[in-house]
Design a protein around this motif. Sequence first.
Motif, PDB file in Angstrom:
ATOM      1  N   GLU A 100       0.854  -1.192   0.000  1.00 13.73           N
ATOM      2  CA  GLU A 100       0.000   0.000   0.000  1.00 13.73           C
ATOM      3  C   GLU A 100       0.889   1.241   0.000  1.00 13.73           C
ATOM      4  OE1 GLU A 100      -3.764   1.927   2.408  1.00 13.73           O
ATOM      5  OE2 GLU A 100      -3.226  -0.171   2.719  1.00 13.73           O
ATOM      6  N   ALA A 101       0.444   2.260  -0.724  1.00 12.39           N
ATOM      7  CA  ALA A 101       1.176   3.526  -0.798  1.00 12.39           C
ATOM      8  C   ALA A 101       0.833   4.374   0.422  1.00 12.39           C
ATOM      9  CB  ALA A 101       0.805   4.275  -2.078  1.00 12.39           C
ATOM     10  N   VAL A 102       1.878   4.868   1.108  1.00 13.55           N
ATOM     11  CA  VAL A 102       1.678   5.637   2.339  1.00 13.55           C
ATOM     12  C   VAL A 102       2.672   6.803   2.428  1.00 13.55           C
ATOM     13  CG1 VAL A 102       0.792   3.677   3.693  1.00 13.55           C
ATOM     14  CG2 VAL A 102       3.254   4.142   3.668  1.00 13.55           C
ATOM     15  N   TRP A 103       2.347   7.737   3.311  1.00  8.81           N
ATOM     16  CA  TRP A 103       3.287   8.756   3.771  1.00  8.81           C
ATOM     17  C   TRP A 103       3.751   8.309   5.139  1.00  8.81           C
ATOM     18  CZ3 TRP A 103       5.380  12.595   1.169  1.00  8.81           C
ATOM     19  CH2 TRP A 103       4.704  13.130   0.072  1.00  8.81           C
ATOM     20  N   VAL A 104       5.063   8.383   5.382  1.00  8.52           N
ATOM     21  CA  VAL A 104       5.599   8.065   6.702  1.00  8.52           C
ATOM     22  C   VAL A 104       6.307   9.310   7.215  1.00  8.52           C
ATOM     23  CG1 VAL A 104       7.138   6.592   8.041  1.00  8.52           C
ATOM     24  CG2 VAL A 104       5.848   5.620   6.145  1.00  8.52           C
TER      25      VAL A 104
END
Length: 181
Positions: free
Chosen positions: A147-151
Amino acid sequence: GLLVALLSGAPAWCADYKLGDRLRPCYAAKSGYKTVSWDDLLPADWNPLAALKGLDLAKLDDADPRADAALEKLRKAWDAAPGNPAMNGRNIRIPGFIVSLDGGPNEMREFLLVPYFGACIHVPPPPANQIIHVMPDKPVKGVKNMEAVWVIGKISLGISDTTMGNSSYRMQAVSVTPYKK
């Protein structure tokens, strides 16, 4: 082929990405953390192809033992790829794809963040300086593998050797949120 078979029947969020797709870091963050790109993690003097110097790859056939030896040499160099010392201890925000390390069905306590879709899962892992070993402050719920995320969190230099790939970075994440295009 195999990749199409693996991705057919994938969740709807996965259909938005193809193998090798990268996320664009948009720079309008309200988090107070500096948005960085994956290129920022590369030391200025690091050459990812240095291990192949002097080898004419165009003259090698796939069945040539020298090709296998060259790939092995490259893999060893990439597994030991150095991190960028300028990134050590910085508070950053970076987009990427999740590669689960703990396999929890409802929450993740540990994962790798990688720069492109399919990394570590369907293809050989990227260089270690393009992988971040993430340990969130609290388990992340509702996220899936790739899944594409911002961290958002504090990144530091630190070698991790995992079954999914080696990383040159560790990050204590204060926030993991879905990536919005």
